[in-house]
Design a protein around this motif. Structure first.
Motif, PDB file in Angstrom:
ATOM      1  N   GLY A  98       0.790  -1.210   0.000  1.00  0.00           N
ATOM      2  CA  GLY A  98       0.000   0.000   0.000  1.00  0.00           C
ATOM      3  C   GLY A  98       0.825   1.264   0.000  1.00  0.00           C
ATOM      4  O   GLY A  98       1.992   1.281   0.408  1.00  0.00           O
ATOM      5  N   ARG A  99       0.188   2.337  -0.473  1.00  0.00           N
ATOM      6  CA  ARG A  99       0.832   3.644  -0.479  1.00  0.00           C
ATOM      7  C   ARG A  99       1.111   4.083   0.960  1.00  0.00           C
ATOM      8  O   ARG A  99       0.225   4.111   1.797  1.00  0.00           O
ATOM      9  CB  ARG A  99      -0.067   4.666  -1.175  1.00  0.00           C
ATOM     10  N   GLY A 100       2.380   4.407   1.218  1.00  0.00           N
ATOM     11  CA  GLY A 100       2.798   4.818   2.554  1.00  0.00           C
ATOM     12  C   GLY A 100       3.453   3.719   3.355  1.00  0.00           C
ATOM     13  O   GLY A 100       3.950   3.982   4.454  1.00  0.00           O
ATOM     14  N   ALA A 101       3.495   2.486   2.833  1.00  0.00           N
ATOM     15  CA  ALA A 101       4.096   1.382   3.577  1.00  0.00           C
ATOM     16  C   ALA A 101       5.543   1.697   3.967  1.00  0.00           C
ATOM     17  O   ALA A 101       5.987   1.361   5.067  1.00  0.00           O
ATOM     18  CB  ALA A 101       4.031   0.094   2.758  1.00  0.00           C
ATOM     19  N   ILE A 102       6.264   2.371   3.073  1.00  0.00           N
ATOM     20  CA  ILE A 102       7.639   2.805   3.361  1.00  0.00           C
ATOM     21  C   ILE A 102       7.674   4.280   3.736  1.00  0.00           C
ATOM     22  O   ILE A 102       8.355   4.688   4.678  1.00  0.00           O
ATOM     23  CB  ILE A 102       8.538   2.539   2.137  1.00  0.00           C
ATOM     24  N   ASP A 103       6.940   5.109   3.012  1.00  0.00           N
ATOM     25  CA  ASP A 103       7.020   6.564   3.163  1.00  0.00           C
ATOM     26  C   ASP A 103       5.657   7.137   3.569  1.00  0.00           C
ATOM     27  O   ASP A 103       4.824   7.413   2.714  1.00  0.00           O
ATOM     28  CB  ASP A 103       7.468   7.170   1.830  1.00  0.00           C
TER      29      ASP A 103
END
Length: 437
Positions: A98-103
């Protein structure tokens, strides 16, 4: 909520995309979790629909307050082709997708989990912990960390150190795992280049001095040229650490780069391309053409064009004028340069003490890994908190296979993080909160 994985899944599902800025649901959810964990919680901001969270966990008084800072906004996914839906937060093949998993919802989940775990254990951290969760980092931070620093600096009084995201700093050139600890950031210096030339009807060919020919020359110089090399103290220590762990002939080439007066350049042939590009970007001030503007009429030679330039200035004493001088030497005297934005300068990095504690936490958890002080070519909210006198570090502790590059999925399709890497990171934040002084 001491397990960071379900928390990360939930935060991804809030869809805090910026623009337009839908961070409120995520920020309020984190506020509720922290209140349940006994923290003193405040929601504040210049826009009630885009609040900041400042949560204070009382410590044992054995250390000064410590700042953990994170942003709740994520970048859009428009035009990207994902293998799995970007806002479902599914666990597939051992990864949270998902979007945001890292950032940077993953790192935020690690921080929250460590704080909740301390509360459930009945254990106080070494000093007060201030968790700041902000909107708007992906679009300049004005309503986020910028607002907190401008309007509520007293909330951060007495804080000596801060930990936030690592700006995507990653290296895969060593046979062992590299654990980045970001100690310095480059800053933005955005400019607009405008030039004029002979215009006219596009059916005629062969005119000299047209603006399109000048545009071609500018783009060629930007593509082929390099601004001068500068070895900053942070980069010198990073290269020294890497050279000590690298194999020959790479080790020798890394040592050569440390000579500030030498002609050695990044050894592209000995490095993965992503590593070589990274080293090239932190070895000098950089500039890239990003937006080109001309009149939009196909049968007319434009008499004027402009190019927006994304410049990045090295940490330290370099100024906008230093950058402008270097840029002029590369592109020539023609055309006008207008400053669009000057980013906040980071103070000189601090080593020893708190940095050594972070490195020790990583060495004990992964004896085969290598903590490395690094410079990020990007900038984060750390630049703002550093203006309050807080020594800021970028640290996202994850146990990943040597050579893996999960950080490259920041802002890209198929962003994901291994489940066990998130839990490993939460454990390391727990260790840090008990040990730092």
């Amino acid at each position: 909520m001491s397990d960071p994985v379900p928390l990360l899944q939930q935060m991804i599902r809030f869809r805090g995309v910026n623009p337009p800025g839908n961070e409120a649901a995520c920020v309020r959810h984190v506020a509720a979790v922290m209140a349940d964990a006994g923290a003193e919680v405040r929601l504040l901001g210049c826009d009630p629909e885009r609040p900041n969270l400042v949560a204070r966990v009382r410590g044992a008084g054995q250390a000064p307050p410590l700042l953990l800072h994170a942003h709740a906004d994520v970048v859009p996914t428009d035009g990207q082709h994902w293998t799995h839906p970007p806002f479902d937060g599914e666990i597939i093949d051992g990864h949270v997708w998902g979007r945001g998993a890292i950032d940077m919802l993953g790192p935020l989940a690690m921080m929250i989990s460590a704080l909740v775990r301390l509360h459930s254990e009945g254990t106080a951290p070494a000093g007060d912990i201030v968790l700041a969760v902000s909107p708007d980092e992906e679009a300049g931070s004005r309503t986020g960390a910028g607002y907190l620093v401008r309007e509520h600096p007293g909330l951060f009084e007495g804080i000596a150190y801060g930990v936030g995201e690592d700006g995507g700093a990653v290296l895969s050139c060593l046979p062992t795992r590299v654990h980045p600890i970001v100690v310095a950031e480059k800053r933005a210096c955005w400019m607009r280049y405008t030039a004029r030339g002979r215009g006219g009807h596009a059916s005629r060919q062969g005119w000299s001095g047209t603006s399109t020919s000048k545009l071609a020359r500018l783009l060629g110089r930007l593509e082929e040229g390099r601004l001068p090399k500068h070895v900053t103290p942070a980069l010198d220590l990073m290269l020294d650490t890497l050279a000590a762990a690298a194999e020959e002939p790479l080790a020798a080439r890394l040592r050569d780069l440390r000579d500030p007066d030498g002609k050695a350049e990044v050894p592209y042939g000995l490095l993965p391309e992503a590593d070589a590009v990274y080293l090239d970007s932190v070895l000098r001030n950089t500039v890239n053409a990003t937006i080109i503007r001309t009149p939009e009429k196909i049968n007319m030679l434009p008499s004027e064009f402009s190019v927006d330039l994304d410049g990045r200035i090295l940490p330290g004493a370099w100024t906008v004028e230093d950058f402008r001088t270097e840029l002029r030497a590369m592109i020539g005297p023609e055309g006008e340069l207008e400053l669009l934005l000057e980013g906040d300068a980071m103070p000189a990095p601090q080593f020893g003490g708190f940095f050594d504690t972070i490195a020790a936490v990583m060495r004990e958890a992964d004896p085969e890994g290598l903590p490395v002080p690094m410079v990020t070519p990007a900038s984060t909210d750390a630049r703002l908190f550093a203006g309050l006198g807080i020594a800021c570090y970028g640290w996202v502790p994850m146990l990943l296979p040597a050579g893996s590059r999960y950080q490259d999925a920041m802002h890209a399709a198929d962003e994901r993080v291994p489940v066990e890497a998130v839990r490993f990171g939460a454990d390391r934040f727990h260790d840090l909160l008990l040990r730092y002084r």
